[in-house]
Scaffold this motif. Sequence first.
Motif, PDB file in Angstrom:
ATOM      1  N   GLU A   1     -52.507  21.045  19.224  1.00  0.00           N
ATOM      2  CA  GLU A   1     -52.954  21.620  17.948  1.00  0.00           C
ATOM      3  C   GLU A   1     -54.296  21.046  17.525  1.00  0.00           C
ATOM      4  O   GLU A   1     -54.393  19.914  17.070  1.00  0.00           O
ATOM      5  CB  GLU A   1     -51.916  21.318  16.855  1.00  0.00           C
TER       6      GLU A   1
ATOM      7  N   MET B   1     -48.391  23.143  23.147  1.00  0.00           N
ATOM      8  CA  MET B   1     -49.758  23.590  22.891  1.00  0.00           C
ATOM      9  C   MET B   1     -50.418  22.556  21.971  1.00  0.00           C
ATOM     10  O   MET B   1     -49.863  22.219  20.921  1.00  0.00           O
ATOM     11  CB  MET B   1     -49.710  24.963  22.212  1.00  0.00           C
TER      12      MET B   1
ATOM     13  N   THR C   1     -43.253  21.904  26.924  1.00  0.00           N
ATOM     14  CA  THR C   1     -44.475  22.678  27.078  1.00  0.00           C
ATOM     15  C   THR C   1     -45.141  22.715  25.711  1.00  0.00           C
ATOM     16  O   THR C   1     -44.681  23.449  24.826  1.00  0.00           O
ATOM     17  CB  THR C   1     -44.108  24.116  27.526  1.00  0.00           C
TER      18      THR C   1
ATOM     19  N   VAL D   1     -50.452  15.787  15.079  1.00  0.00           N
ATOM     20  CA  VAL D   1     -50.155  14.381  15.396  1.00  0.00           C
ATOM     21  C   VAL D   1     -49.602  14.230  16.823  1.00  0.00           C
ATOM     22  O   VAL D   1     -50.137  13.491  17.650  1.00  0.00           O
ATOM     23  CB  VAL D   1     -49.116  13.831  14.383  1.00  0.00           C
ATOM     24  N   THR D   2     -48.516  14.949  17.101  1.00  0.00           N
ATOM     25  CA  THR D   2     -47.782  14.706  18.331  1.00  0.00           C
ATOM     26  C   THR D   2     -48.451  15.313  19.557  1.00  0.00           C
ATOM     27  O   THR D   2     -48.503  14.697  20.622  1.00  0.00           O
ATOM     28  CB  THR D   2     -46.364  15.303  18.206  1.00  0.00           C
ATOM     29  N   THR D   3     -48.954  16.543  19.389  1.00  0.00           N
ATOM     30  CA  THR D   3     -49.510  17.215  20.563  1.00  0.00           C
ATOM     31  C   THR D   3     -50.780  16.502  21.034  1.00  0.00           C
ATOM     32  O   THR D   3     -51.068  16.482  22.232  1.00  0.00           O
ATOM     33  CB  THR D   3     -49.786  18.695  20.272  1.00  0.00           C
TER      34      THR D   3
ATOM     35  N   ARG E   1     -41.023  15.580  16.151  1.00  0.00           N
ATOM     36  CA  ARG E   1     -41.379  16.982  16.395  1.00  0.00           C
ATOM     37  C   ARG E   1     -40.464  17.470  17.511  1.00  0.00           C
ATOM     38  O   ARG E   1     -40.155  16.718  18.442  1.00  0.00           O
ATOM     39  CB  ARG E   1     -42.829  17.143  16.833  1.00  0.00           C
ATOM     40  N   PHE E   2     -40.061  18.722  17.422  1.00  0.00           N
ATOM     41  CA  PHE E   2     -39.129  19.265  18.402  1.00  0.00           C
ATOM     42  C   PHE E   2     -39.829  20.205  19.377  1.00  0.00           C
ATOM     43  O   PHE E   2     -40.750  20.920  18.987  1.00  0.00           O
ATOM     44  CB  PHE E   2     -37.982  19.995  17.693  1.00  0.00           C
ATOM     45  N   TYR E   3     -39.382  20.172  20.615  1.00  0.00           N
ATOM     46  CA  TYR E   3     -39.935  21.055  21.649  1.00  0.00           C
ATOM     47  C   TYR E   3     -38.783  21.692  22.415  1.00  0.00           C
ATOM     48  O   TYR E   3     -37.819  21.007  22.769  1.00  0.00           O
ATOM     49  CB  TYR E   3     -40.858  20.258  22.595  1.00  0.00           C
TER      50      TYR E   3
HETATM   51  P1  FAD Z   1     -48.567  18.427  13.123  1.00  0.00           P
HETATM   52  O1  FAD Z   1     -49.253  17.160  12.842  1.00  0.00           O
HETATM   53  O2  FAD Z   1     -47.137  18.540  12.792  1.00  0.00           O
HETATM   54  O3  FAD Z   1     -49.342  19.582  12.417  1.00  0.00           O
HETATM   55  C1  FAD Z   1     -48.774  20.885  12.373  1.00  0.00           C
HETATM   56  C2  FAD Z   1     -49.880  21.889  12.180  1.00  0.00           C
HETATM   57  O4  FAD Z   1     -50.494  21.688  10.927  1.00  0.00           O
HETATM   58  C3  FAD Z   1     -50.978  21.765  13.231  1.00  0.00           C
HETATM   59  O5  FAD Z   1     -51.420  23.048  13.575  1.00  0.00           O
HETATM   60  C4  FAD Z   1     -52.070  21.023  12.514  1.00  0.00           C
HETATM   61  O6  FAD Z   1     -53.356  21.316  13.061  1.00  0.00           O
HETATM   62  C5  FAD Z   1     -51.889  21.562  11.100  1.00  0.00           C
HETATM   63  N1  FAD Z   1     -52.370  20.645  10.057  1.00  0.00           N
HETATM   64  C6  FAD Z   1     -52.358  19.303  10.068  1.00  0.00           C
HETATM   65  N2  FAD Z   1     -52.924  18.833   8.940  1.00  0.00           N
HETATM   66  C7  FAD Z   1     -53.272  19.907   8.202  1.00  0.00           C
HETATM   67  C8  FAD Z   1     -53.883  20.064   6.925  1.00  0.00           C
HETATM   68  N3  FAD Z   1     -54.252  19.027   6.201  1.00  0.00           N
HETATM   69  N4  FAD Z   1     -54.081  21.318   6.476  1.00  0.00           N
HETATM   70  C9  FAD Z   1     -53.716  22.383   7.219  1.00  0.00           C
HETATM   71  N5  FAD Z   1     -53.133  22.296   8.434  1.00  0.00           N
HETATM   72  C10 FAD Z   1     -52.909  21.066   8.904  1.00  0.00           C
HETATM   73  N6  FAD Z   1     -44.311  23.688  19.980  1.00  0.00           N
HETATM   74  C11 FAD Z   1     -44.761  23.851  21.250  1.00  0.00           C
HETATM   75  O7  FAD Z   1     -45.976  23.732  21.498  1.00  0.00           O
HETATM   76  N7  FAD Z   1     -43.881  24.121  22.282  1.00  0.00           N
HETATM   77  C12 FAD Z   1     -42.562  24.264  22.083  1.00  0.00           C
HETATM   78  O8  FAD Z   1     -41.808  24.510  23.016  1.00  0.00           O
HETATM   79  C13 FAD Z   1     -42.065  24.097  20.752  1.00  0.00           C
HETATM   80  N8  FAD Z   1     -40.746  24.216  20.481  1.00  0.00           N
HETATM   81  C14 FAD Z   1     -40.295  24.039  19.209  1.00  0.00           C
HETATM   82  C15 FAD Z   1     -38.924  24.150  18.963  1.00  0.00           C
HETATM   83  C16 FAD Z   1     -38.446  23.954  17.677  1.00  0.00           C
HETATM   84  C17 FAD Z   1     -36.985  24.073  17.404  1.00  0.00           C
HETATM   85  C18 FAD Z   1     -39.343  23.648  16.634  1.00  0.00           C
HETATM   86  C19 FAD Z   1     -38.845  23.411  15.232  1.00  0.00           C
HETATM   87  C20 FAD Z   1     -40.695  23.536  16.886  1.00  0.00           C
HETATM   88  C21 FAD Z   1     -41.196  23.727  18.163  1.00  0.00           C
HETATM   89  N9  FAD Z   1     -42.544  23.594  18.435  1.00  0.00           N
HETATM   90  C22 FAD Z   1     -42.996  23.786  19.713  1.00  0.00           C
HETATM   91  C23 FAD Z   1     -43.502  23.167  17.400  1.00  0.00           C
HETATM   92  C24 FAD Z   1     -43.636  21.636  17.455  1.00  0.00           C
HETATM   93  O9  FAD Z   1     -42.432  21.050  16.993  1.00  0.00           O
HETATM   94  C25 FAD Z   1     -44.761  21.074  16.582  1.00  0.00           C
HETATM   95  O10 FAD Z   1     -44.647  21.596  15.290  1.00  0.00           O
HETATM   96  C26 FAD Z   1     -46.128  21.375  17.093  1.00  0.00           C
HETATM   97  O11 FAD Z   1     -46.275  20.926  18.408  1.00  0.00           O
HETATM   98  C27 FAD Z   1     -47.176  20.668  16.232  1.00  0.00           C
HETATM   99  O12 FAD Z   1     -46.895  19.293  16.177  1.00  0.00           O
HETATM  100  P2  FAD Z   1     -48.032  18.234  15.906  1.00  0.00           P
HETATM  101  O13 FAD Z   1     -47.384  16.954  15.537  1.00  0.00           O
HETATM  102  O14 FAD Z   1     -49.027  18.208  17.021  1.00  0.00           O
HETATM  103  O15 FAD Z   1     -48.781  18.850  14.649  1.00  0.00           O
END
Ligand code: FAD
Length: 682
Positions: free
Chosen positions: A469, A467, A465, A480-482, A447-449
Amino acid sequence: MGLDPLDLAVVCCLIASVVLYTKRENILTILRGSDSLDPAIGINTNGSKDLIEIIESNKKDFLILYGSQTGTSEDYCKKFAKELHSKFKELNILCSDFENFDFDEPNTLGNLVGKIKGLVIFMSTYGEGELPDPCVNFENYLNNIIEKDEMTGLPVMIFGLGNSTYEFFNGAAITLKKKLVTEGGAKLLGEVGAGDDSIGSTEEEYVSWKETAFEIIEKEFNLTGGEDAPFEPMYEYVNYEGSEDNVFQGELNKNYLTADKKHLGPFDQSYPFLANVLESKELCDPESGRNCVHMEFDISGSNIKYETGDHLGVIPQNAKEHVSKFLSTLGLNGDEVFDLKLKDPTSTLPFPVPTNIETAVTNYLEITGPVSRQMITQLIQFIPDTEEKVKQRLVEISSSPDVFHKEVIEANFNFTDCLNYVSPTFQWGQYIPWTFLLETIPSLKPRFYSISSSNLKDSDKISVTAMVEVTDAKKLVCGVTTNLLNEINKGPENAASLPLHYNLSGPRGSYKAESYKLPVFVRKSTFRLPKNLDTPVIMIGPGTGVAPFRGFIRDRLISNKEADMMLFYGCRNVHDHLYKEECDKEYIPELKNLKVFTGYSRDPTVPKTYVQKLMLDEKDLIMEALKKGAFVYVCGDAGSMAKQVNDTLVTIISEKQDIKIQDAQEMVKLMKLNGRYHEDVW
Ligand code: FAD
């Protein structure tokens, strides 16, 4: 009224820059350095980047290539290649990453004419309509080497993956069509597919494009077959009985198997740096009901160089709760150690082996996230007719996109949820082979931030930074990551109340430190402050979109305290107002030309205010800055925010300059092409 002389000068400058831009040197090669492909997961070409030689020596006659930034188009491409192979056995397919080849004479696509039957390309769009970073050689070929009509006679199909909230939606796929078909003379088969991530419809667009693509391929190349073939594993699955030392426990490649090995880099996605978490803190106050983690990683001694505005890739793992539910639903023995052998020497392994099933599920497979309809359709083949009820339910929910959407997507089901929904008591593990799962479930992606630190101020540490999820609308869904970052931030004493828990010690205890370590790597971005330190900047970043702007502001604390900077920031209310304290106490007093405009969208004491409204309120200031050559930056995760900010700027320019909306739109478009308007939207 038309454009005044100042605007005309600006437009001329912009046009000149567009020309320069399109001829720009491909500096990405230099920026990326050499990619250390792990032999365990890289293409097996013995290091050769000679496309023609690989095609000929492996007797391949059909080429499928992908250009992927985060791995999504790679997943679609591999899925497509596998299905095509199982339908039409007579095609000898080579499926690979553009990154694996040089694309200079004689290894050009033109020289493939007559050697292969056809070429299929899966291409993601990145940044402002650009090709992904790993396509740097290929992009150079498209811009500088390809000759007119050199691909005449070569059938080509293209599926683009993009996001329609960006101005240059599927820009990379459109470029491919222009370069390969219009200029290169290739024969385009079917339409260029356009997956749209903004509305989560890539899967459906892919399925419908693929079905037509298979029909076209069958006809065009006079193939036999075409029926849905039963699943056939790409790898030979063997029990492993060798030394424990060689068994991957979540390590990302061979370099990490020896615990005491010093890691020297260069670090990237396939060879990430295990960075100590130096510090982390919660940015929201308890009344907000949300968590946003500020986390700092120590990169001292790693030789990692980042620049303000770059992205940090974090390699996650799945939570223990998700893993155990997956293993129990699918009747899998997590301790079973296995190895995989390639059946086709040009294919690649899905993850490092030997390993055990639990490790693979934890570290290498994307087991949460919305389940795809195609995956459920594929399960039907494994369920015997004697299990009529279960089979029937699978057919019912997967045969129509509408039904699938209503019953599965709207319920936020992941793969295991969906199986349990179809039947909570059915013994899925008796019928669904593990080999199918490991080949079909997409790989766990980094995942990218946006980096929220400044390399000028903190060259040895990187902060993000994030948020956290957690949605609890119809069912609890956690990112997963947050949630991994959140568990580290909360510490063991507060972990019991969290919805998810992770193996924070990492493989062979290698993530244990004073706090913890996580595998991370820096990805270069084009989100950069202007080189001229006096150029004004306009930054628009609601929510965590403020992250890179914290970096920009900290940069100017070092480089130019007089700089004109405007930040338009939006959040729900004072409880989730990120970095308020440091902004009030440090940045505003120190940077006398920094102006911060904040709007709250959920504060009962003030009218709902979004960043667009703040911008309109400050239109005079914005226009004045634009006339001084200001750069505009937009960052954040709000679906339509970027488009609305774009439209607001168009309105401001049109009104203040008294020009037509279309002319103002053209000016904003030119600003984007010229690198004066940057978007980092996810
Ligand atoms: P994931 O596991 O990837 O889930 C993504 C979303 O899908 C979540 O909201 C989750 O609740 C939802 N989800 C999971 N399972 C299901 C399902 N079965 N049905 C429906 N929804 C579902 N984020 C930031 O907070 N700060 C940043 O500065 C930031 N910068 C970014 C920069 C770039 C270039 C990019 C591409 C992304 C950036 N993001 C940023 C977003 C970040 O990369 C992640 O996507 C985000 O933090 C969610 O990751 P995660 O692994 O926690 O959630």
